[in-house]
Design a protein around this motif. Structure first.
Motif, PDB file in Angstrom:
ATOM      1  N   UNK A 189       0.817  -1.211   0.000  1.00  0.00           N
ATOM      2  CA  UNK A 189       0.000   0.000   0.000  1.00  0.00           C
ATOM      3  C   UNK A 189       0.847   1.256   0.000  1.00  0.00           C
ATOM      4  N   UNK A 190       1.932   1.237   0.762  1.00  0.00           N
ATOM      5  CA  UNK A 190       2.824   2.395   0.832  1.00  0.00           C
ATOM      6  C   UNK A 190       3.493   2.658  -0.510  1.00  0.00           C
ATOM      7  N   UNK A 191       3.929   1.604  -1.173  1.00  0.00           N
ATOM      8  CA  UNK A 191       4.620   1.764  -2.455  1.00  0.00           C
ATOM      9  C   UNK A 191       3.668   2.248  -3.542  1.00  0.00           C
ATOM     10  N   UNK A 192       2.444   1.726  -3.543  1.00  0.00           N
ATOM     11  CA  UNK A 192       1.472   2.172  -4.538  1.00  0.00           C
ATOM     12  C   UNK A 192       1.117   3.645  -4.335  1.00  0.00           C
ATOM     13  N   UNK A 193       0.908   4.047  -3.078  1.00  0.00           N
ATOM     14  CA  UNK A 193       0.613   5.469  -2.829  1.00  0.00           C
ATOM     15  C   UNK A 193       1.775   6.352  -3.278  1.00  0.00           C
TER      16      UNK A 193
END
Length: 341
Positions: A197-201
């Protein structure tokens, strides 16, 4: 109820059991062998014991005796090479402090992870939990039992150590934009992964700021075979550049594209994440966002040992370890469209 010194009635294990609605033997196990009691029951018993002021000599002796000079490093999958330097860094830090380190493998399963942690709790003085698939509530419950540091994930209320994902992804997107790419895909990892989730954001924010189109693909399993499946999606969406959840997925994408007759980096540029040792061994060499993985393991272990020795964690934010972009041969300027006959 026997009287304690000074005339105050002493709270017994039976009082705690009655108030908590469990048997006396369950109360005993909650203190002496917490891994044999569910986290919810153990938490309820501890709350009742604290409220009633229960402190038996047996519990006090147990708490003194349970110091094992051992910590555990729990990881999501021991087969993933990203953990090799983390394990080494953690082991070095533990040995330097005079501690033994246990390694616990969750096999990418939240249920196995839960059972594994419950079995491990009575054996160690502290836990480093890496890339956990459990909920924040579950992790905070474990943190009430003994010192816990969470690695590769931020959990409010618990000490956490994370890589600077936003900076690393920003550098990767800037690199692709400088090469001339105007549309970038993200091959996602497990949906339960905080890091995913952090990388996609971070991809979305960087693409938005640089006015580049972003496309999410997946989720895919965080292994080479997951990347091979992602390769088909890359071709179907007509992408000229893709940033993968991790290096294993990126390597799988390169392999999958080769089988489809798509050349990297001529036709598609590929970027990974983690800079594992294999990133420089494949052909073409993988451009990737690297983090000092050994330092992550060291920092987490040093912090959990400090907590065990009485230190307090007062900062609301995680410790952030810097990342860097490692440019190799898997990224290039987009090729001109091939002529058709």
């Amino acid at each position: 109820m026997p009287a304690a010194p000074g005339g105050t009635a002493r709270v017994t294990i039976y009082d705690v059991a009655r108030e908590a609605g469990v048997s006396a033997s369950t109360v005993s196990r909650a203190f002496s062998r917490p891994g044999r009691v569910s986290s919810r029951t153990a938490r309820s018993i501890r709350e009742v014991a604290d409220r009633l002021g229960y402190r038996s000599e047996t519990v006090e002796r147990f708490e003194r005796a349970r110091r094992t000079d051992t910590i555990a490093l729990a990881i999501s999958d021991v087969a993933n090479p990203v953990y090799f330097p983390i394990i080494r860094g953690a082991e070095h830090a533990a040995a330097a402090a005079g501690f033994t380190m246990l390694l616990a493998d969750a096999q990418e399963s939240d249920e196995i992870e839960r059972q594994m942690l419950e079995r491990t709790l009575p054996l160690v003085d502290g836990l480093v939990i890496t890339s956990s698939r459990l909920s924040d509530t579950d992790l905070r419950t474990i943190g009430k039992t003994l010192p816990v540091v969470v690695l590769n994930r931020h959990v409010s209320g618990l000490p956490s150590v994370v890589p600077d994902t936003a900076r690393g992804v920003r550098r990767a997107v800037e690199h692709l934009a400088t090469l001339g790419h105007t549309r970038i895909g993200y091959a996602a990892g497990p949906e339960a992964s905080w890091a995913d989730g952090t990388r996609w954001r971070a991809v979305r924010e960087a693409c938005h700021e640089l006015e580049i189109a972003d496309v999410r693909l997946g989720p895919f399993r965080p292994f080479v075979e997951g990347g091979e499946a992602a390769a088909q999606a890359v071709v179907e969406r007509g992408l000229g550049a893709v940033l993968a959840y991790n290096d294993l997925v990126a390597i799988g994408i390169i392999r999958g594209l080769a089988r489809l007759g798509v050349e990297v980096p001529r036709d598609v540029s590929v970027v990974g994440f983690d800079d594992i040792f294999a990133a420089d061994l494949i052909t073409p060499g993988l451009t990737t966002v690297g983090a000092p993985l050994e330092s992550l393991g060291q920092a987490a272990v040093r912090n959990v040992i400090a907590l065990h020795r009485g230190a307090t964690w007062e900062r609301p934010d995680p410790v952030v370890v810097p990342t860097r972009l490692v440019v190799r041969e898997s990224t290039a300027t987009p090729a001109a469209p091939r002529a058709t006959s």
